[in-house]
Write a protein that holds these residues in place. Structure first.
Motif, mmCIF file in Angstrom:
data_model
loop_
_atom_site.group_PDB
_atom_site.id
_atom_site.type_symbol
_atom_site.label_atom_id
_atom_site.label_comp_id
_atom_site.label_asym_id
_atom_site.label_seq_id
_atom_site.Cartn_x
_atom_site.Cartn_y
_atom_site.Cartn_z
ATOM 1 N N GLN A 114 -14.269 -0.045 -1.265
ATOM 2 C CA GLN A 114 -12.831 0.136 -1.343
ATOM 3 C C GLN A 114 -12.470 1.617 -1.250
ATOM 4 O O GLN A 114 -13.304 2.499 -1.468
ATOM 5 N N LEU A 115 -11.212 1.860 -0.924
ATOM 6 C CA LEU A 115 -10.735 3.234 -0.810
ATOM 7 C C LEU A 115 -10.904 3.981 -2.126
ATOM 8 O O LEU A 115 -10.585 3.462 -3.195
ATOM 9 N N ARG A 116 -11.388 5.204 -2.024
ATOM 10 C CA ARG A 116 -11.511 6.073 -3.184
ATOM 11 C C ARG A 116 -10.532 7.228 -3.044
ATOM 12 O O ARG A 116 -10.418 7.816 -1.970
ATOM 13 N N ILE A 139 -11.722 7.785 -7.788
ATOM 14 C CA ILE A 139 -11.366 6.521 -8.421
ATOM 15 C C ILE A 139 -10.982 5.510 -7.353
ATOM 16 O O ILE A 139 -10.415 5.872 -6.310
ATOM 17 N N SER A 140 -11.319 4.243 -7.590
ATOM 18 C CA SER A 140 -10.935 3.149 -6.711
ATOM 19 C C SER A 140 -10.308 2.052 -7.559
ATOM 20 O O SER A 140 -10.161 2.198 -8.776
ATOM 21 N N GLN A 141 -9.954 0.940 -6.926
ATOM 22 C CA GLN A 141 -9.402 -0.181 -7.676
ATOM 23 C C GLN A 141 -10.427 -0.774 -8.632
ATOM 24 O O GLN A 141 -10.072 -1.353 -9.658
ATOM 25 N N GLN A 142 -11.696 -0.617 -8.309
ATOM 26 C CA GLN A 142 -12.755 -1.282 -9.067
ATOM 27 C C GLN A 142 -13.475 -0.388 -10.063
ATOM 28 O O GLN A 142 -14.129 -0.892 -10.976
ATOM 29 N N PHE A 188 -7.662 -2.906 -10.707
ATOM 30 C CA PHE A 188 -6.270 -2.652 -10.366
ATOM 31 C C PHE A 188 -5.891 -3.467 -9.129
ATOM 32 O O PHE A 188 -6.690 -3.609 -8.199
ATOM 33 N N SER A 189 -4.667 -3.974 -9.091
ATOM 34 C CA SER A 189 -4.141 -4.478 -7.829
ATOM 35 C C SER A 189 -3.844 -3.271 -6.950
ATOM 36 O O SER A 189 -3.771 -2.129 -7.433
ATOM 37 N N LEU A 190 -3.671 -3.492 -5.655
ATOM 38 C CA LEU A 190 -3.387 -2.376 -4.757
ATOM 39 C C LEU A 190 -2.100 -1.668 -5.176
ATOM 40 O O LEU A 190 -2.022 -0.437 -5.171
ATOM 41 N N ARG A 191 -1.096 -2.437 -5.543
ATOM 42 C CA ARG A 191 0.177 -1.853 -5.964
ATOM 43 C C ARG A 191 0.007 -1.037 -7.247
ATOM 44 O O ARG A 191 0.502 0.089 -7.346
#
Length: 209
Positions: A114-116, A139-142, A188-191
């Motif tokens: 995922q995007l960092r 940091i990423s969503q995960q 985290f959700s993308l939003r």
């Protein structure tokens, strides 16, 4: 993940100059990316793309820097210039025409991730026996890579406190000197991720969104 559910189902944006209108376009390209500029790093969703430009939608007001970089999940980066902005939506021109197929079908030299965002967020990490100050390196969503002087064990569960972190717990996945890799128990959700990133880097974007 269905990014379209997170950003709504509005019609795709259109480009504003004749060169862009004449270029082959791929519509409904719902793909997360990040905008990198002097104001920070911000999440967005790419909606339309042609060889000369893109349209995007963010979760807050767009950066005001006229020149930015669009970075994809595979790390490839493209310089872009803003053509039009309207709230959370914007159209951008590539400084150099791109090969659309390469952008649409991202090539990966490493395993997908995922995007960092490379942003520093002060944190407090707590276990049952100690608490310590830390700061994110990315940091990423995960999860996140953090720097902390305290010693925590691999697989230890920590409470994470900081701006945008509400009742967050994470597991220590790896440790290297003062650097730790944390995996969030609740992602985290993308939003949520986009709003948190804007809040810690440029809060005025939330007021203008």
């Amino acid at each position: 993940m269905d990014y379209s559910a997170a950003i709504g189902s509005d019609n795709n944006l259109t480009y504003v100059d004749s060169e862009q209108r004449g270029a082959p376009r791929y519509t409904s390209l719902i793909r997360s990316a990040k905008l990198v500029c002097g104001q920070g790093e911000f999440l967005c969703v790419v909606r339309d793309v042609s060889s000369t430009g893109i349209s995007i939608r963010a979760f807050h007001a767009l950066p005001t820097d006229p020149t930015l970089a669009l970075e994809l999940q595979n790390g490839e980066s493209y310089e872009i210039v803003q053509v039009r902005a309207n709230g959370t939506e914007g159209s951008y021109r590539f400084k150099t025409p791109v090969v659309v197929e390469r952008l649409v079908h991202e090539t990966w030299n490493y395993p997908k991730r995922q995007l960092r965002l490379n942003i520093a967020i002060p944190l407090k990490l707590s276990s049952l026996t100690q608490s310590a100050e830390a700061v994110t390196l990315n940091i990423s969503q995960q999860g996140a890579r953090v720097e902390c002087d305290a010693v925590f064990a691999i697989d230890q569960i920590l409470k994470v406190e900081g701006e945008g972190f509400n009742d967050t717990r994470a597991k220590v996945r790896w440790r290297r000197d003062c650097n730790y890799g944390l995996v969030f128990e609740n992602t985290f959700s993308l939003r949520e991720f986009a709003i948190m990133a804007a809040a810690v880097q440029c809060p005025m974007m939330l007021d203008r969104g």
